[in-house]
Design a protein around this motif. Structure first.
Motif, short mmCIF file in Angstrom:
data_model
loop_
_atom_site.label_atom_id
_atom_site.label_comp_id
_atom_site.label_asym_id
_atom_site.label_seq_id
_atom_site.Cartn_x
_atom_site.Cartn_y
_atom_site.Cartn_z
N GLN A 199 -7.74 2.55 4.75
CA GLN A 199 -6.95 2.75 3.54
C GLN A 199 -6.01 3.96 3.69
N ASN A 200 -6.54 5.04 4.28
CA ASN A 200 -5.71 6.22 4.52
C ASN A 200 -4.56 5.91 5.48
N LEU A 201 -4.84 5.07 6.47
CA LEU A 201 -3.79 4.67 7.41
C LEU A 201 -2.69 3.91 6.68
N GLY A 202 -3.09 3.04 5.75
CA GLY A 202 -2.11 2.30 4.95
C GLY A 202 -1.22 3.22 4.13
N HIS A 203 -1.82 4.23 3.51
CA HIS A 203 -1.02 5.19 2.72
C HIS A 203 -0.08 6.00 3.62
N THR A 204 -0.52 6.27 4.85
CA THR A 204 0.33 7.01 5.79
C THR A 204 1.56 6.19 6.15
N PHE A 205 1.38 4.89 6.43
CA PHE A 205 2.53 4.02 6.70
C PHE A 205 3.45 3.96 5.48
N ARG A 206 2.85 3.92 4.29
CA ARG A 206 3.68 3.87 3.07
C ARG A 206 4.53 5.13 2.94
N LYS A 207 3.90 6.30 3.24
CA LYS A 207 4.63 7.56 3.17
C LYS A 207 5.79 7.59 4.16
N GLN A 208 5.63 6.90 5.28
CA GLN A 208 6.68 6.84 6.29
C GLN A 208 7.68 5.72 6.00
N LYS A 209 7.51 5.10 4.82
CA LYS A 209 8.38 4.00 4.37
C LYS A 209 8.30 2.78 5.29
N ASP A 210 7.18 2.68 5.98
CA ASP A 210 6.93 1.50 6.82
C ASP A 210 6.09 0.54 5.99
N TYR A 211 6.72 -0.08 5.00
CA TYR A 211 5.99 -0.85 4.00
C TYR A 211 5.36 -2.12 4.58
N LYS A 212 6.01 -2.70 5.58
CA LYS A 212 5.48 -3.93 6.17
C LYS A 212 4.10 -3.68 6.79
N ASN A 213 3.99 -2.59 7.55
CA ASN A 213 2.70 -2.24 8.15
C ASN A 213 1.69 -1.78 7.10
N ALA A 214 2.20 -1.06 6.08
CA ALA A 214 1.31 -0.60 5.00
C ALA A 214 0.67 -1.80 4.31
N ILE A 215 1.49 -2.82 4.01
CA ILE A 215 0.98 -4.02 3.35
C ILE A 215 -0.04 -4.72 4.25
#
Length: 593
Positions: free
Chosen positions: A503-519
């Motif tokens: 879950q933390n990894l997902g939020h990190t991708f989101r912070k980097q605006k890498d939404y595809k990987n976050a999703i």
């Protein structure tokens, strides 16, 4: 002093050191083999009446009737007039007093007869230790060099909280008697030594080919088989690439930015210590020997494989419900799995049978902790510590009972005490780091977590907490690397730490605006936990921020899902209202309805 006198004195000292050895064997030999040629047996054979009393004393002793044994042994000592037999009779009476827990009587008896060397010194020191007269126990062993004297001296030093001298004496004991399993267990299980020292200890222990199974047992208690590569950095990069493939992360993830700190641990060894797979050890393993089950349970627990740890420990408990070695692991599994009824039964069983044992009150404390009665739990942990100040589990339980109620000062004080008393325990450093992180003292948190990482670099919780700190410091690539490390170290686990790292990894991708990987990551999280409102919010928020097809409608759907699991989330409600407004502005009413 002349050379001749010096030589005479040295020879006398050497002969004195060899005096009164193997007394346990010599004292019991006439009972099992009256025709032996020992001095004691010969003395008894010359007097049939004394031989009969001796047999009554030994028979009572071996059957556990210690008061009766004392009665006969005292009469034997009183009636005997043979000076040759005197030391053996005194030792026999001392053995009986010790077995009957009359500890003061043991030392006073030996002192009265001026017998304070060899096995007399060791048994006297054991009695003094049991009577909490630790300084006197050390003093009586000053001239002794046997492995048994090293062991008892180490116990006295440990009781006086002189860990360095305690460990030194335990090491000496194992060098002289490598088969002393109890000393090895004390060093390893009580966290008295660091990871480096565990590694060195196992490498230095020399056992014969007939004892190879014991070497395998020692190795099994100190090695983490899941990670045995000596090049940790290379191993991590390879495993992280596998994790990236498993998660189906779209773009290449940079995993080379951080090199792990130099490791000092038996889990990542400079030279691999191969398990010999001795036939005896393999046979014990196939027979589900209780000690082997205990080792497997502990290893699974510290690898966050709680289900396997529970299965192994339950097998051991079924063999012996009062097997103390496995109970801490078993109880910890019950707490993790929220098996409160089974935990209650275990606590009740222990209190009923061993009310004066510290471990029993520890389990009672865990039961109350599981029912959220933290003040009551605290009292049980304190009682356990009063009975045995070296039971690390009670110390950790006591600290947790403060930490969970946000009483940070008391919790931190106890955690620091644990680091001093149990230098090989990395968990205390982790909990200190977590407390500092909770209060946003990030730099100090890093120091504590790095200390824990030095002791055990393969614990996923440490990597996850370091990742959280990097995330808070907006070092997102660094945070991502730590979270991937954590996923590598718990890839065979279904523990919540895996869910947390993912879950933390997902939020990190989101912070980097890498939404595809976050999703992609949050959808994997749902496979682990389909009833977590935080995961659904993370997925909704990632969709909301992205420009993917149908992202707004999906965001609204997952906001609703998050609120259906937990309705009192103000921020989620605000984001849902904003998403609905945006959908209305865009004329997407069909998706809203």
């Amino acid at each position: 002093m002349s050379i001749q006198k010096k030589v005479t004195k040295l020879t006398k000292q050497q002969s004195e050191q060899g005096k009164f050895q193997n007394m346990y064997y010599e004292v019991q030999l006439p009972y099992f083999n009256p025709q032996s040629n020992s001095l004691f047996a010969t003395s008894l054979l010359n007097n049939p009446s004394l031989l009969n009393i001796y047999q009554q004393a030994m028979s009572s002793y071996l059957q556990g009737y210690y008061k009766q044994a004392i009665f006969f042994a005292e009469k034997l000592l009183c009636l005997s007039q043979d000076s040759t037999a005197l030391p053996y009779l005194v030792f026999l009476l001392g053995m009986c007093h010790f077995a009957n827990q009359e500890f003061s009587g043991v030392y006073n008896l030996f002192l009265k007869h001026k017998l304070t060397q060899g096995d007399f010194a060791v048994l006297g020191a054991r009695a003094l230790y049991s009577n909490r007269q630790y300084e006197m126990g050390i003093e009586i062993l000053q001239e002794e060099t046997s492995s048994q004297s090293d062991w008892v001296r180490g116990q006295c030093y440990e009781a006086l909280e002189n860990k360095q001298l305690a460990v030194s004496n335990y090491f000496e004991c194992l060098q002289k008697t490598p088969t002393n399993v109890r000393v090895f267990q004390q060093l390893v299980d009580s966290y008295l030594i660091s990871s480096d020292e565990k590694e060195n200890l196992v490498q230095q222990i020399q056992l014969s080919s007939d004892e190879a199974w014991l070497k395998d047992y020692y190795l099994s208690k100190t090695i983490n088989y899941d990670i045995v590569n000596s090049k940790l950095a290379d191993h991590l990069q390879e495993e992280k690439r596998k994790i990236v493939q498993q998660l189906q992360i779209v773009d290449k993830v940079e995993t080379q930015q951080l090199k792990p700190s130099p490791v000092r641990s038996p889990y990542i060894r400079k030279e691999e210590i191969p398990i010999q797979n001795d036939l005896i050890y393999v046979a014990l393993e196939k027979k589900n020997n209780i000690d082997i089950l205990n080792v497997k349970a502990k290893k699974a627990y510290y690898n966050y494989d709680i289900a396997s740890a529970y299965d192994w420990s339950l097998k051991a408990i079924k063999q012996d419900p009062l097997y103390f070695e496995v109970i801490p692991t078993y109880v910890s599994c019950l707490l993790e799995l929220e098996q409160i009824a089974e935990l209650y039964y275990c606590a009740h069983n222990l209190i009923e049978n061993y009310a004066q044992n510290a471990l029993s009150w520890f389990v009672v404390g865990v039961y109350y902790f599981s029912t959220k009665k933290y003040e009551v739990a605290r009292k049980q942990f304190q009682k356990s510590i009063q009975l045995d100040q070296h039971l690390i589990y009670s110390w950790i339980g006591l600290a947790h009972s403060y930490a969970i109620q946000d009483e940070s000062d008391q919790a931190m004080s106890i955690y620091r005490s644990i680091t001093r008393q149990f230098p090989g325990c990395y968990q205390a450093h982790v909990y200190i780091g977590m407390e500092y992180l909770r209060t946003n003292n990030l730099q100090t948190a890093i120091l504590s977590l790095q200390q824990a990482k030095d002791i055990n670099p393969t614990d996923p919780m440490i990597q996850n907490e370091l990742g959280v700190i990097a995330y808070k410091q907006k070092k997102y690539n660094e945070a991502k690397d730590y979270f991937l490390n954590a996923l590598v170290f718990c890839q065979n686990s279904n523990h919540k730490i895996r869910e947390s790292a993912l879950q933390n990894l997902g939020h990190t991708f989101r912070k980097q605006k890498d939404y595809k990987n976050a999703i992609q990551i949050f959808e994997k999280c749902i496979q682990l936990n389909s009833v977590s409102p935080q995961i659904f919010f993370g997925l909704a928020f990632s969709y909301h921020l992205s420009e993917l097809p149908n992202s707004l409608s999906k965001a609204i759907h997952y906001y609703h899902k998050s609120l259906s699991l937990k309705s009192d989330q103000t921020f989620v409600q605000d984001m849902l209202s904003k998403a609905l407004q945006e959908a209305a502005d865009m004329g997407l009413s069909e998706y809203i309805n």
